[in-house]
Motif scaffolding. Structure first.
Motif, PDB file in Angstrom:
ATOM      1  N   TRP A  90      -6.024   0.434  -1.419  1.00 32.21           N
ATOM      2  CA  TRP A  90      -6.053  -0.510  -0.303  1.00 32.21           C
ATOM      3  C   TRP A  90      -7.072  -1.622  -0.553  1.00 32.21           C
ATOM      4  O   TRP A  90      -6.810  -2.785  -0.288  1.00 32.21           O
ATOM      5  CB  TRP A  90      -6.358   0.204   1.009  1.00 32.21           C
ATOM      6  CG  TRP A  90      -6.489  -0.759   2.140  1.00 32.21           C
ATOM      7  CD1 TRP A  90      -7.626  -1.107   2.784  1.00 32.21           C
ATOM      8  CD2 TRP A  90      -5.442  -1.542   2.715  1.00 32.21           C
ATOM      9  NE1 TRP A  90      -7.361  -2.048   3.743  1.00 32.21           N
ATOM     10  CE2 TRP A  90      -6.021  -2.335   3.722  1.00 32.21           C
ATOM     11  CE3 TRP A  90      -4.080  -1.650   2.489  1.00 32.21           C
ATOM     12  CZ2 TRP A  90      -5.287  -3.215   4.494  1.00 32.21           C
ATOM     13  CZ3 TRP A  90      -3.345  -2.527   3.261  1.00 32.21           C
ATOM     14  CH2 TRP A  90      -3.951  -3.299   4.250  1.00 32.21           C
ATOM     15  N   GLN A  91      -8.241  -1.259  -1.068  1.00 33.93           N
ATOM     16  CA  GLN A  91      -9.270  -2.265  -1.331  1.00 33.93           C
ATOM     17  C   GLN A  91      -8.786  -3.269  -2.371  1.00 33.93           C
ATOM     18  O   GLN A  91      -9.024  -4.471  -2.234  1.00 33.93           O
ATOM     19  CB  GLN A  91     -10.548  -1.573  -1.803  1.00 33.93           C
ATOM     20  CG  GLN A  91     -11.749  -2.462  -1.834  1.00 33.93           C
ATOM     21  CD  GLN A  91     -12.145  -2.939  -0.455  1.00 33.93           C
ATOM     22  OE1 GLN A  91     -11.898  -2.270   0.531  1.00 33.93           O
ATOM     23  NE2 GLN A  91     -12.731  -4.095  -0.375  1.00 33.93           N
ATOM     24  N   LYS A  92      -8.094  -2.795  -3.393  1.00 32.04           N
ATOM     25  CA  LYS A  92      -7.580  -3.696  -4.426  1.00 32.04           C
ATOM     26  C   LYS A  92      -6.517  -4.623  -3.848  1.00 32.04           C
ATOM     27  O   LYS A  92      -6.532  -5.836  -4.095  1.00 32.04           O
ATOM     28  CB  LYS A  92      -6.997  -2.891  -5.583  1.00 32.04           C
ATOM     29  CG  LYS A  92      -6.483  -3.759  -6.721  1.00 32.04           C
ATOM     30  CD  LYS A  92      -5.893  -2.909  -7.818  1.00 32.04           C
ATOM     31  CE  LYS A  92      -5.362  -3.712  -8.959  1.00 32.04           C
ATOM     32  NZ  LYS A  92      -4.390  -4.728  -8.629  1.00 32.04           N
ATOM     33  N   ALA A 108      -7.979   4.795  -0.911  1.00 30.77           N
ATOM     34  CA  ALA A 108      -8.929   3.780  -0.434  1.00 30.77           C
ATOM     35  C   ALA A 108      -9.114   2.688  -1.482  1.00 30.77           C
ATOM     36  O   ALA A 108      -9.187   1.496  -1.145  1.00 30.77           O
ATOM     37  CB  ALA A 108     -10.266   4.434  -0.101  1.00 30.77           C
ATOM     38  N   LYS A 109      -9.168   3.070  -2.753  1.00 31.89           N
ATOM     39  CA  LYS A 109      -9.291   2.069  -3.822  1.00 31.89           C
ATOM     40  C   LYS A 109      -8.036   1.198  -3.907  1.00 31.89           C
ATOM     41  O   LYS A 109      -8.128  -0.009  -4.148  1.00 31.89           O
ATOM     42  CB  LYS A 109      -9.532   2.748  -5.170  1.00 31.89           C
ATOM     43  CG  LYS A 109     -10.914   3.310  -5.331  1.00 31.89           C
ATOM     44  CD  LYS A 109     -11.055   4.011  -6.673  1.00 31.89           C
ATOM     45  CE  LYS A 109     -12.380   4.722  -6.792  1.00 31.89           C
ATOM     46  NZ  LYS A 109     -12.490   5.479  -8.040  1.00 31.89           N
ATOM     47  N   TYR A 160       0.832  -1.209   0.000  1.00 36.97           N
ATOM     48  CA  TYR A 160       0.000   0.000   0.000  1.00 36.97           C
ATOM     49  C   TYR A 160       0.866   1.257   0.000  1.00 36.97           C
ATOM     50  O   TYR A 160       0.587   2.202  -0.728  1.00 36.97           O
ATOM     51  CB  TYR A 160      -0.925  -0.012   1.213  1.00 36.97           C
ATOM     52  CG  TYR A 160      -1.676   1.272   1.410  1.00 36.97           C
ATOM     53  CD1 TYR A 160      -2.751   1.601   0.597  1.00 36.97           C
ATOM     54  CD2 TYR A 160      -1.305   2.180   2.395  1.00 36.97           C
ATOM     55  CE1 TYR A 160      -3.438   2.782   0.770  1.00 36.97           C
ATOM     56  CE2 TYR A 160      -1.980   3.360   2.574  1.00 36.97           C
ATOM     57  CZ  TYR A 160      -3.046   3.656   1.757  1.00 36.97           C
ATOM     58  OH  TYR A 160      -3.712   4.837   1.929  1.00 36.97           O
ATOM     59  N   TYR A 186      -6.098  -5.497  -0.722  1.00 39.78           N
ATOM     60  CA  TYR A 186      -6.724  -6.396   0.252  1.00 39.78           C
ATOM     61  C   TYR A 186      -7.529  -7.489  -0.449  1.00 39.78           C
ATOM     62  O   TYR A 186      -7.441  -8.659  -0.099  1.00 39.78           O
ATOM     63  CB  TYR A 186      -7.623  -5.585   1.195  1.00 39.78           C
ATOM     64  CG  TYR A 186      -8.147  -6.377   2.354  1.00 39.78           C
ATOM     65  CD1 TYR A 186      -7.363  -6.594   3.470  1.00 39.78           C
ATOM     66  CD2 TYR A 186      -9.435  -6.913   2.339  1.00 39.78           C
ATOM     67  CE1 TYR A 186      -7.829  -7.315   4.546  1.00 39.78           C
ATOM     68  CE2 TYR A 186      -9.910  -7.639   3.411  1.00 39.78           C
ATOM     69  CZ  TYR A 186      -9.113  -7.836   4.506  1.00 39.78           C
ATOM     70  OH  TYR A 186      -9.584  -8.562   5.563  1.00 39.78           O
ATOM     71  N   SER A 187      -8.300  -7.106  -1.475  1.00 40.23           N
ATOM     72  CA  SER A 187      -9.114  -8.111  -2.168  1.00 40.23           C
ATOM     73  C   SER A 187      -8.249  -9.054  -2.999  1.00 40.23           C
ATOM     74  O   SER A 187      -8.576 -10.233  -3.131  1.00 40.23           O
ATOM     75  CB  SER A 187     -10.160  -7.433  -3.055  1.00 40.23           C
ATOM     76  OG  SER A 187      -9.533  -6.712  -4.090  1.00 40.23           O
TER      77      SER A 187
END
Length: 194
Positions: free
Chosen positions: A171-173, A168-169, A59, A175-176
């Motif tokens: 981190w979401q990417k 935020a996007k 990140y 994490y997913s």
């Protein structure tokens, strides 16, 4: 004064020594206070922590700093938005700023032209008309310059929100992608990840 400092030092040291004597090793080493029932939970927690640190490192490499994007947008409107891949907002801010500065410059040139003619005029009616025209064009210049400043400031404010959304996007990417489910049911059918 020296006696006071010595007494204060002795009191501080005695307080420190009494605090060290009341240290409870069993309470300190009790793993259940962290929610661990046994040593396996502690090991699993350490492994999970190590994975999260790896994700955080990814990140940090892909995220963008808000201060850098604010400086970019303060220099050139829309540049910070381009960095966060908000191309439409970047185009809108840059285009609006170019139009407003261009119109402001246009009206300023016209005002100066009318003012030059006003200085060269010899008849009273012509002097009054040229002065009013120069004043009107000059007022348009001020209004458009003020509007350009407002757009510029809003551009700097909005780049903070765009950078936060981008991060935020990211981190979401990350994490997913890391916790990807190998078999997923979607509206298009079943997806299988290898």
């Amino acid at each position: 004064m020296c006696r006071f400092l010595i007494i204060l030092f002795i009191l501080t040291m005695s307080r420190t020594l009494t605090a060290q004597q009341s240290f409870d090793i069993n309470r300190f080493s009790d793993p259940t206070k962290y929610g661990w029932e046994d040593w396996f939970d502690r090991i699993n927690y350490r492994l999970d922590l190590a994975e999260r640190q790896k994700l955080l490192q990814l990140y940090e490499n892909e995220s963008q700093r808000i201060s850098v994007n604010v400086i970019k947008s303060a220099m050139i409107p829309g540049w910070g938005h381009y960095s966060t891949r908000s191309y439409v907002k970047g185009h809108i801010f840059l285009g609006t700023e170019i139009v407003l500065v261009g119109l402001s410059t246009f009206y300023y040139i016209r005002a100066m032209d009318y003012y030059r003619k006003y200085n060269e005029a010899t008849q009273v009616i012509e002097i009054e008309n040229l002065y009013k025209k120069a004043q009107a064009e000059y007022q348009y210049t001020f209004v458009l310059t003020g509007l350009a400043a407002v757009v510029w400031l809003f551009n700097v404010y909005d780049v903070v929100r765009s950078t936060e959304a981008y991060n935020a996007k990211v981190w979401q990417k990350i994490y997913s992608d890391h916790y990807k489910v190998p078999l997923k049911l979607t509206p298009n059918g079943i997806e299988v990840w290898f």
